[in-house]
Write a protein that holds these residues in place. Structure first.
Motif, PDB file in Angstrom:
ATOM      1  N   GLU A   1       0.800  -1.230   0.000  1.00 29.72           N
ATOM      2  CA  GLU A   1       0.000   0.000   0.000  1.00 29.72           C
ATOM      3  C   GLU A   1       0.830   1.276   0.000  1.00 29.72           C
ATOM      4  OE1 GLU A   1      -3.837   0.052   2.037  1.00 29.72           O
ATOM      5  OE2 GLU A   1      -3.182  -1.754   3.083  1.00 29.72           O
ATOM      6  N   ASN A   2       2.145   1.165   0.154  1.00 27.07           N
ATOM      7  CA  ASN A   2       2.963   2.381   0.197  1.00 27.07           C
ATOM      8  C   ASN A   2       3.908   2.480  -0.998  1.00 27.07           C
ATOM      9  OD1 ASN A   2       4.628   0.285   0.928  1.00 27.07           O
ATOM     10  ND2 ASN A   2       5.537   1.306   2.708  1.00 27.07           N
TER      11      ASN A   2
ATOM     12  N   PRO B   1      -2.299   4.398  -4.991  1.00 25.31           N
ATOM     13  CA  PRO B   1      -2.919   4.856  -3.747  1.00 25.31           C
ATOM     14  C   PRO B   1      -3.865   3.828  -3.116  1.00 25.31           C
ATOM     15  CG  PRO B   1      -3.904   5.952  -5.647  1.00 25.31           C
ATOM     16  CD  PRO B   1      -2.688   5.229  -6.144  1.00 25.31           C
ATOM     17  N   ASP B   2      -4.422   2.942  -3.918  1.00 22.82           N
ATOM     18  CA  ASP B   2      -5.306   1.905  -3.396  1.00 22.82           C
ATOM     19  C   ASP B   2      -4.573   0.608  -3.118  1.00 22.82           C
ATOM     20  OD1 ASP B   2      -7.564   3.593  -3.587  1.00 22.82           O
ATOM     21  OD2 ASP B   2      -7.734   3.129  -5.731  1.00 22.82           O
TER      22      ASP B   2
END
Length: 558
Positions: free
Chosen positions: A277-278, A283-284
């Motif tokens: 997620e990073n 972004p999703d």
């Protein structure tokens, strides 16, 4: 009129020991159905069963089987009874004379006969085609699905079966799993001529059964490249994780003849992640498999070769050439090499863990096992991001997820966003200062002995599913004597090669080593295998790109 079949490989089979009758049946069938179905004929029950088994191995579909009642050695009813074991979904028709009508009626109960036809059936437009049209329509509307091209038959609690399924899944090879204890698994084993004593058995797209195959043999049979197309390249990238894929993309896109060599599956540890997620630009979030698939396709688009299931055992220097040797004795050479071998999860040393690996205890996320964890109690050993990502993924279906962490908390090793998600998940529990003391089970994991690090007290818990993410060990032993490494086995490069800033011993060039260059000129390192690396996907990809830039600089000055 006959409707198109669900697949061009769908078969209508006819079996009759009289060659003249057999040809007549096949002729009438081809006239009506030949454009949409493949017509296969046989002149004995035994030869028809052999043909059905071959069709089964290839993944072909059989919609209707027509068999003559009066055949020597094996009559039509006996044949259809055995055919039912191979293709239970096929519609069954018995061809019989008027005198054998009672036998045909009895067959309705014996083999679940769908219809019987009296010979002769002239004209076929009135007596044959309407019957078959109805049977084909019923077959098409049934809940029958084509079997994927690659099939795997094995045992549920088998480490070899687990490893093989994970290999196929991570290499994006579609497959269908069958338990050897279930009817369809037994049918496939029988069709392959195996008794189930040696498992797993893989049935390849062309119908060839592979018994307990090695990864390199399996890779070649399912369409993965395993052999380089040339003897010499501009760049050999060793390792197919984010750093290696990044190197392959940038190397090939900038005109270098590039080959990437991976010992198991592209993606590395990141490829096993359920969700990252990073990572910049997602972004999703994105799963490791999705990210790996995109990067692999991108590298191939630019012309990079990707070899799978090839283990590198040595690196040699021969003048300007850098020679990479494989475990089978073959080799490939290049002007330059990027070492992107990544790391592997450390093994639990507790008693019982080695014997139960792959039988309830898994290293990494083992996403192929996740569906079996539905409504189960799952344990995860480790406190870094990979463990947190697995906990969040498994918590969607598991009854409970327990994180076993040696340290006092997650904050020292896990990203803040993951800690927040875990704290907000009602079915995830964190047990800090807790380690696995032993694993117990007969054939598969049944219990764990846990120990409190501070008090030394132990307790036993019921556990059938444990996923381990503890630390990272570099895969660099094969470089011993060639490339300098630190005390933990991570590869030294650039300024880390010496404490005083001087070139390493044996360095013969006028310039110092470039930032990612090892003590061997033209050999670079990128990603988690590098000493003091960041151990993040983004930094690994960045180092892969930077290493290619330094390769260009090296080649220009060579």
């Amino acid at each position: 009129m006959a409707q198109p079949a669900d697949t061009a490989r769908t078969v209508i089979m006819t079996v009759d020991d009289d060659p003249g009758v057999s040809r007549a049946v096949a002729r009438d069938l081809r006239r009506r159905y030949g454009a949409s179905y493949r017509i296969v004929r046989a002149e004995s029950g035994a030869s028809a069963l052999d043909a059905l088994r071959e069709l089964k191995l290839r993944g072909d579909l059989v919609a209707v089987i027509l068999a003559d009642y009066r055949m020597p050695q094996m009559n039509g009813i006996e044949f259809l009874e055995q055919a039912l074991d191979v293709y239970p979904g096929a519609r069954r028709v018995l061809l019989t004379a008027y005198a054998d009508t009672n036998a045909a009626i009895d067959a309705i109960n014996v083999v679940d006969l769908d219809h019987y036809l009296l010979k002769p059936w002239d004209p076929p437009e009135e007596k044959l085609y309407p019957v078959l049209d109805d049977l084909l329509q019923a077959w098409r509307s049934s809940d029958f699905r084509p079997v994927p091209s690659t099939k795997v038959v094995g045992h549920r609690w088998s480490s070899r079966s687990s490893d093989l399924r994970e290999f196929l899944a991570r290499n994006q090879v579609p497959y269908r799993w069958y338990s050897a204890d279930e009817p369809e698994g037994r049918r496939l084993l029988a069709a392959a001529g195996e008794d189930g004593l040696r498992l797993p058995v893989v049935i390849t797209p062309d119908g060839t059964p592979l018994v307990e195959p090695e990864a390199v043999d399996l890779a070649a049979r399912v369409g993965l490249a395993t052999t380089p197309t040339a003897d010499f390249y501009d760049l050999v990238v060793i390792g197919g994780g984010p750093a290696g894929l990044g190197s392959a993309v940038y190397g090939a896109s900038e005109g270098l003849r590039t080959v990437l060599v991976e010992r198991s599956a592209t993606g590395g540890q990141a490829g096993q992640s359920s969700r990252i997620e990073n990572y910049l630009g997602f972004p999703d979030g994105v799963s490791g498999a999705q990210l790996t698939d995109r990067a692999r396709r991108q590298a191939s688009k630019f012309g990079a070769e990707i070899l799978t299931a090839r283990e590198v055992t040595a690196l040699e220097v021969n003048g300007a050439a850098r020679i990479v040797r494989f475990s089978d004795g073959s080799a490939v050479a290049a002007h330059s090499v990027i070492l992107a071998t990544g790391v592997s999860y450390r093994q639990l040393a507790a008693p019982g863990c080695e014997d139960l690996t792959g039988c309830g205890l898994y290293y990494g996320s083992a996403l192929t096992e996740a569906p079996s964890c539905q409504d189960q109690d799952v344990y995860i050993v480790g406190g870094a991001n990979s463990a947190g990502q697995a906990a969040m993924y498994l918590s969607r279906g598991a009854k409970s997820v327990t994180l076993l962490v040696r340290g006092p908390s997650l904050s020292a090793s896990m990203s803040h966003y993951l800690i927040q998600q875990i704290e907000e998940s009602p079915n995830i529990r964190v047990r800090s200062r807790t380690v696995v003391e032993a694993a117990h089970g007969d054939g598969h994991l049944e219990r764990l002995t846990l120990r409190d690090v501070d008090s030394g007290q132990t307790e036993q818990v019921d556990a059938q599913w444990v996923f381990v993410f503890i630390g990272a060990a570099p895969l660099t032993d094969w470089l011993d004597g060639t490339v300098l490494r630190d005390e933990r086995g991570f590869i030294l490069a650039g300024p880390d090669l010496s404490a005083d800033g001087r070139p390493p011993e044996g360095w013969e060039l006028d310039r110092p080593p470039y930032h990612l260059e090892t003590n061997v000129p033209g050999v670079f390192v990128a990603g988690d295998a590098r000493s003091e690396s960041a151990k993040r996907v983004a930094s690994a990809v960045g180092e892969g790109a930077m290493a290619v830039m330094l390769v260009h600089r090296y080649l220009e000055q060579s």
